[in-house]
Enzyme design. Structure first.
Site, PDB file in Angstrom:
ATOM      1  N   LEU A  36       9.214   6.254  -5.347  1.00 40.36           N
ATOM      2  CA  LEU A  36       8.219   6.423  -6.412  1.00 40.36           C
ATOM      3  C   LEU A  36       6.820   6.632  -5.844  1.00 40.36           C
ATOM      4  CD1 LEU A  36       9.409   3.567  -8.809  1.00 40.36           C
ATOM      5  CD2 LEU A  36       9.812   6.024  -9.081  1.00 40.36           C
ATOM      6  N   LYS A  38       4.283   6.167  -1.824  1.00 36.73           N
ATOM      7  CA  LYS A  38       4.184   5.718  -0.437  1.00 36.73           C
ATOM      8  C   LYS A  38       2.766   5.255  -0.177  1.00 36.73           C
ATOM      9  CE  LYS A  38       5.133   7.249   4.309  1.00 36.73           C
ATOM     10  NZ  LYS A  38       5.879   6.028   4.641  1.00 36.73           N
ATOM     11  N   GLY A  39       2.627   4.129   0.507  1.00 39.64           N
ATOM     12  CA  GLY A  39       1.320   3.600   0.847  1.00 39.64           C
ATOM     13  C   GLY A  39       1.191   3.389   2.338  1.00 39.64           C
ATOM     14  N   LYS A  40       0.066   2.797   2.733  1.00 42.41           N
ATOM     15  CA  LYS A  40      -0.228   2.586   4.149  1.00 42.41           C
ATOM     16  C   LYS A  40       0.751   1.613   4.797  1.00 42.41           C
ATOM     17  CE  LYS A  40      -4.128   1.407   7.171  1.00 42.41           C
ATOM     18  NZ  LYS A  40      -5.530   0.945   7.211  1.00 42.41           N
ATOM     19  N   GLY A  42       3.889   0.616   3.417  1.00 39.64           N
ATOM     20  CA  GLY A  42       5.279   0.695   2.984  1.00 39.64           C
ATOM     21  C   GLY A  42       5.449   1.673   1.842  1.00 39.64           C
ATOM     22  N   SER A  43       6.571   1.565   1.143  1.00 38.05           N
ATOM     23  CA  SER A  43       6.899   2.499   0.063  1.00 38.05           C
ATOM     24  C   SER A  43       7.416   1.752  -1.161  1.00 38.05           C
ATOM     25  CB  SER A  43       7.960   3.496   0.536  1.00 38.05           C
ATOM     26  OG  SER A  43       7.499   4.250   1.638  1.00 38.05           O
ATOM     27  N   VAL A  44       7.395   2.456  -2.304  1.00 32.50           N
ATOM     28  CA  VAL A  44       7.920   1.904  -3.554  1.00 32.50           C
ATOM     29  C   VAL A  44       9.110   2.757  -3.986  1.00 32.50           C
ATOM     30  CG1 VAL A  44       7.412   1.274  -5.938  1.00 32.50           C
ATOM     31  CG2 VAL A  44       5.605   1.152  -4.214  1.00 32.50           C
ATOM     32  N   LYS A  59       8.741  -2.640  -4.110  1.00 28.14           N
ATOM     33  CA  LYS A  59       7.755  -2.301  -3.088  1.00 28.14           C
ATOM     34  C   LYS A  59       8.232  -2.904  -1.770  1.00 28.14           C
ATOM     35  CE  LYS A  59       3.270  -2.539  -4.061  1.00 28.14           C
ATOM     36  NZ  LYS A  59       1.882  -3.084  -4.236  1.00 28.14           N
ATOM     37  N   ASP A 153     -10.760  -3.450  -8.286  1.00 20.50           N
ATOM     38  CA  ASP A 153     -10.364  -2.137  -7.757  1.00 20.50           C
ATOM     39  C   ASP A 153      -9.698  -1.284  -8.835  1.00 20.50           C
ATOM     40  OD1 ASP A 153     -10.230  -0.173  -5.820  1.00 20.50           O
ATOM     41  OD2 ASP A 153      -8.362  -0.909  -4.943  1.00 20.50           O
TER      42      ASP A 153
END
Length: 305
Positions: A36, A38-40, A42-44, A59, A153
């Site tokens: 769903l 991708k981040g710094k 890991g991924s979802v 996550k 944020d």
């Protein structure tokens, strides 16, 4: 969260703390579907429980990356805060567990996807849609503030869309429990930073009011009000609350945005005033009327066939 485990130095054995159900999960209890996001760190992924086939978002975060990035305590705080929040416009954290290398957060799945992607496709939202989202985020943040949680944020990238088209706040990585109501940490996204943060002054939950003012502008215009290629110009514009409106932004929306993007945090309108603002109320009533009319026309069309 009771019996909250540390994020670092976790045991090798797969285990879980599930205050909602008291059960134990491992990744083997889920069928993992498509990614769903991708981040710094890991991924979802879309997933569903093998028992009951309940859809969730998982996550997956790598411990080594969290530690090297120095954000393990930020994650611990995110888990602590989000696990205690229960509101229709906030993504639920159902539970979490870990193994030797990864930490897994089991979250509510929002089938409408990410808000910023919808905004990118649409370029900008209609007034009724923007007003509806503003009401929902004001209600969610009002709930957070009553629990002494400041988000810090708010931006389209941290918002999701639920199955009924409702806005959902989906990321609490920078949020804090702030019973003292005074913070000095610089955080958040540059275009959404309020003057008090740019100036390095104490800040309170009024930072979220500024952020939703920026958000409302971006919903209606397609970009934030203080955006400049030169960072120093962005900061200067924020400090002076200096921005302009395109002709497409109508009087009512300008009035609301102008009441939120105020340099003095104490002078910003409250979240309850946002919900009660005449532009939001008028737009939501118009949206409801339009939806009712569409339903009537659809039913009439079906009868005629």
């Amino acid at each position: 969260m009771e019996n909250k485990p540390p994020v670092i130095n976790l045991p090798e054995k797969e285990t879980v703390n599930t205050p909602q159900k008291g059960g134990k999960f491992t990744i083997n209890d889920f069928e993992i579907g498509r990614p769903l996001g991708k981040g710094k760190f890991g991924s979802v992924y879309l997933a569903r429980t093998k028992t009951g086939h309940f859809h969730v978002a998982i996550k997956v975060l790598f411990k080594s990356q969290l530690i090297s990035g120095g954000v393990e305590h930020q994650l611990e705080r995110e888990i602590e805060i989000q696990s205690h929040l229960n509101h229709p416009n906030i993504i639920k954290l159902y539970t979490y567990f870990w193994d030797a290398k990864k930490i897994y957060l089991v979250l509510e799945y929002a089938p409408g996807g990410e808000m910023y992607k919808q905004l990118t496709v649409s370029k900008r939202f209609s007034e009724p849609t923007a007003a509806k989202y503003m009401y929902e985020i004001a209600d969610a943040l009002s709930y957070c503030h009553r629990k002494n949680v400041i988000h810090r944020d708010i931006k389209p990238e941290n918002l999701l869309i639920g199955s009924q088209g409702e806005l959902k706040i989906g990321d609490f990585g920078w949020s804090v429990h702030a019973p003292s109501n005074k913070r000095q940490t610089m955080c958040g996204t540059m275009d959404y930073l309020p003057p008090e943060m740019v100036n390095g002054a104490d800040h309170s939950d009024a930072v979220d009011l500024w952020a939703i003012g920026v958000l409302c502008y971006e919903f209606l215009v397609g970009k934030p009000p203080f955006e400049h290629e030169d960072q120093s110009k962005t900061y200067a514009a924020i400090k002076a609350a200096r921005f302009t409106y395109p002709d497409s932004v109508k009087k009512g929306a300008r009035d609301l945005i102008g009441r939120l993007l105020v340099v003095d945090p104490k002078a910003r309108c409250t979240l309850e005033q946002v919900k009660e603002h005449y532009w939001i109320q008028g737009m939501m009533e118009a949206k409801i009327r339009a939806e009712k009319q569409q339903k009537i026309e659809k039913e009439a069309s079906l009868r005629n066939h």
